[in-house]
Enzyme design. Structure first.
Site, short mmCIF file in Angstrom:
data_model
loop_
_atom_site.label_atom_id
_atom_site.label_comp_id
_atom_site.label_asym_id
_atom_site.label_seq_id
_atom_site.Cartn_x
_atom_site.Cartn_y
_atom_site.Cartn_z
N LYS A 22 0.84 -1.20 0.00
CA LYS A 22 0.00 0.00 0.00
C LYS A 22 0.87 1.25 0.00
CE LYS A 22 -1.65 1.59 4.05
NZ LYS A 22 -1.31 3.01 4.29
N ASN A 23 1.90 1.26 0.84
CA ASN A 23 2.71 2.46 0.99
C ASN A 23 3.68 2.68 -0.17
OD1 ASN A 23 1.37 3.04 3.30
ND2 ASN A 23 3.05 2.55 4.71
N CYS A 117 -4.45 13.13 13.63
CA CYS A 117 -4.99 11.84 13.24
C CYS A 117 -4.90 10.93 14.46
CB CYS A 117 -4.23 11.25 12.06
SG CYS A 117 -2.64 10.61 12.51
N ARG A 122 1.38 14.45 13.69
CA ARG A 122 1.89 14.24 12.33
C ARG A 122 1.92 15.51 11.47
NH1 ARG A 122 -0.48 8.50 10.34
NH2 ARG A 122 1.37 8.38 9.06
N ARG A 397 -8.48 -0.25 5.08
CA ARG A 397 -7.64 0.79 4.46
C ARG A 397 -6.34 0.19 3.94
NH1 ARG A 397 -6.02 5.37 8.14
NH2 ARG A 397 -4.71 5.59 6.31
#
Ligand code: UD1
Length: 420
Positions: A22-23, A117, A122, A397
């Site tokens: 995903k990343n 978040c 962040r 997700r």
């Protein structure tokens, strides 16, 4: 909102393949904003975050379509909007990855600030400082960051902290800058290196990605190309932890074992048996688990994205394991939920001391973020009786069809669908 109903205890056994990372896929999709010709991303995972990024790209004029696990993208329309609205950014922080490409290619970007978040504050100050160093005029107003530049200009920039998406943003921006850029104190994650490989395929000139210092020689335009993203080390690592946790025997196929080394060392250290080949890893456990301390750190340290799952593992290990989270300030929310299942964990700020082994019992628990959800699912596999993990949308997700993979490994997990 869907939930998982898990009947434990289970023993995970068999072979499993992690999807594309995903990343790595998220920045690859953002790179389509730089592409002058169509881009094909192979082995892109069918996870929610990618759908969010596709929606954002669609808004920005880059159409995409799936063909199996291959994603076809763009090229983008010239007269498209160049703003990333709050509605999209708030659901996924990685939306900020469009900032660099938009500024570099279209000379203007307006991106909502991600805000707080679930796992901490962040900030994106490093992304912004880097773009300013490249000559962009950056302003903040009404919850949005706006960046403008006729043409970015190569520079030398040192990150105050190594940031993964920050490094990726600047890598993309500098690829279209005039002249040479040298980025220092870069994030060294394999996903950064993977993005650099894609950009090079598109015609960028990049050296040193995956190391501390990256040199980018800007070019006037980039083309398209085809790129296969690396396997997801976090998804794969989650199943390997599951093997150790349940006294199981799991082989991860099509893996990159080197990217998993910090986890594999920890698993060996606590009594699991690890064998590996060039592109596979097998984790088995027959005897007892013993506690082993872990401190999260940027790559090649122990990944923060596997910390929660590792805490679940340590509930079954003999002794006291100290797990320290150094990357994010508020990433221990799984601890309270694990305690409801019978875990004995003392939490002091970012340090968890897990006393084990404890007998876990099934309970209704609530997922608070992506990796915490994975931790609770693993705990449910080890627990006696029924565990219901609510708010599985967090899990969706980043994990593609996790329930199917777990069932194939012998677990009893079902998704309970409930309309939102
Ligand atoms: C990425 C990953 C996420 C992972 C994280 C750390 C993606 C899409 N997400 O997130 O899964 O948990 O790396 O491995 O790849 N920081 C600043 N200023 C900045 C940027 C970051 O202070 O401008 C701080 C953050 O608050 C945090 C640390 O740097 O404490 C690392 O964050 P960063 O590497 O940026 O995480 P992400 O790229 O958001």
């Amino acid at each position: 909102m869907d939930s998982f109903r898990i009947h434990g205890p289970a023993r995970l056994a068999g072979a499993v393949r992690a999807g594309g990372a995903k990343n790595a896929a998220l920045p690859a999709l953002a790179a389509s904003l730089l592409a002058g010709a169509p881009l094909e991303i192979e082995d892109a995972p069918r996870v929610r975050d990618l759908e969010t990024m596709r929606r954002l790209l669609d808004h920005l004029g880059v159409a995409s379509r799936w063909e199996g696990s291959r994603l076809h993208l763009g090229p983008g329309g010239a007269a498209s909007p160049d703003d990333a609205p709050y509605e999209l950014v708030k659901t996924m922080r990685a939306s900020v990855l469009v900032l660099g490409p938009l500024t570099a290619r279209r000379g203007h970007a307006r991106v909502s600030l991600p805000g707080g978040c679930a796992i901490g504050v962040r900030p994106i100050d490093q992304h912004l400082a880097g773009l300013e160093a490249l000559g962009a005029k950056v302003t903040l107003a009404h919850g949005y960051v706006e960046a403008r530049a006729e043409r970015l200009i190569g520079t030398r920039f040192r990150f105050a902290v190594p940031t993964v998406t920050g490094t990726e943003n600047l890598l993309m921006a500098a690829s279209l800058a005039r002249g040479v850029t040298v980025l220092e104190n870069c994030a060294r994650e394999p996903e950064v290196e993977d993005l650099a490989r894609l950009l090079v395929t598109m015609g960028a000139r990049i050296e040193g990605a995956g190391g501390d210092s990256i040199r980018i020689e800007g070019v006037d335009s980039l083309g398209g190309g085809r790129h296969r993203v690396i396997p997801d080390r976090i998804e794969g690592g989650t199943y390997l932890i599951g093997a150790a946790l349940t006294g199981g025997d799991v082989t991860l196929t099509e893996a990159q074992p080197v990217a998993l080394l910090p986890l594999l060392e920890a698993l060996t250290g606590c009594g699991a048996e690890v064998t590996r080949g060039e592109n596979w890893v097998r984790v088995t456990r027959a005897g007892d688990l013993s506690s082993r301390d872990v401190v999260t750190a940027p790559y090649p340290g122990f990944p923060t994205d596997l910390q929660a799952q590792y805490v679940a593992l340590m509930t079954q290990a003999r002794g006291v394991a100290t797990v320290i989270e150094t990357v994010f300030e508020n990433r221990m929310q799984h601890v309270a939920e694990l305690a409801r299942m019978g875990a004995d964990i003392r939490l002091d700020g970012r340090t968890a001391r897990i006393h084990g082994p404890t007998r876990l019992s099934g309970a209704s628990v609530m997922a608070t973020d992506l990796r915490a959800s994975a931790c609770l699912v693993l705990a449910g596999l080890a627990a006696e009786g029924e565990t219901v993990v609510d708010r599985i949308y967090h899990l969706d997700r980043g994990y593609e069809a996790m329930e199917n993979r777990l069932v194939a490994l012998g677990a009893r997990v079902e998704r309970v669908r409930r309309p939102d």
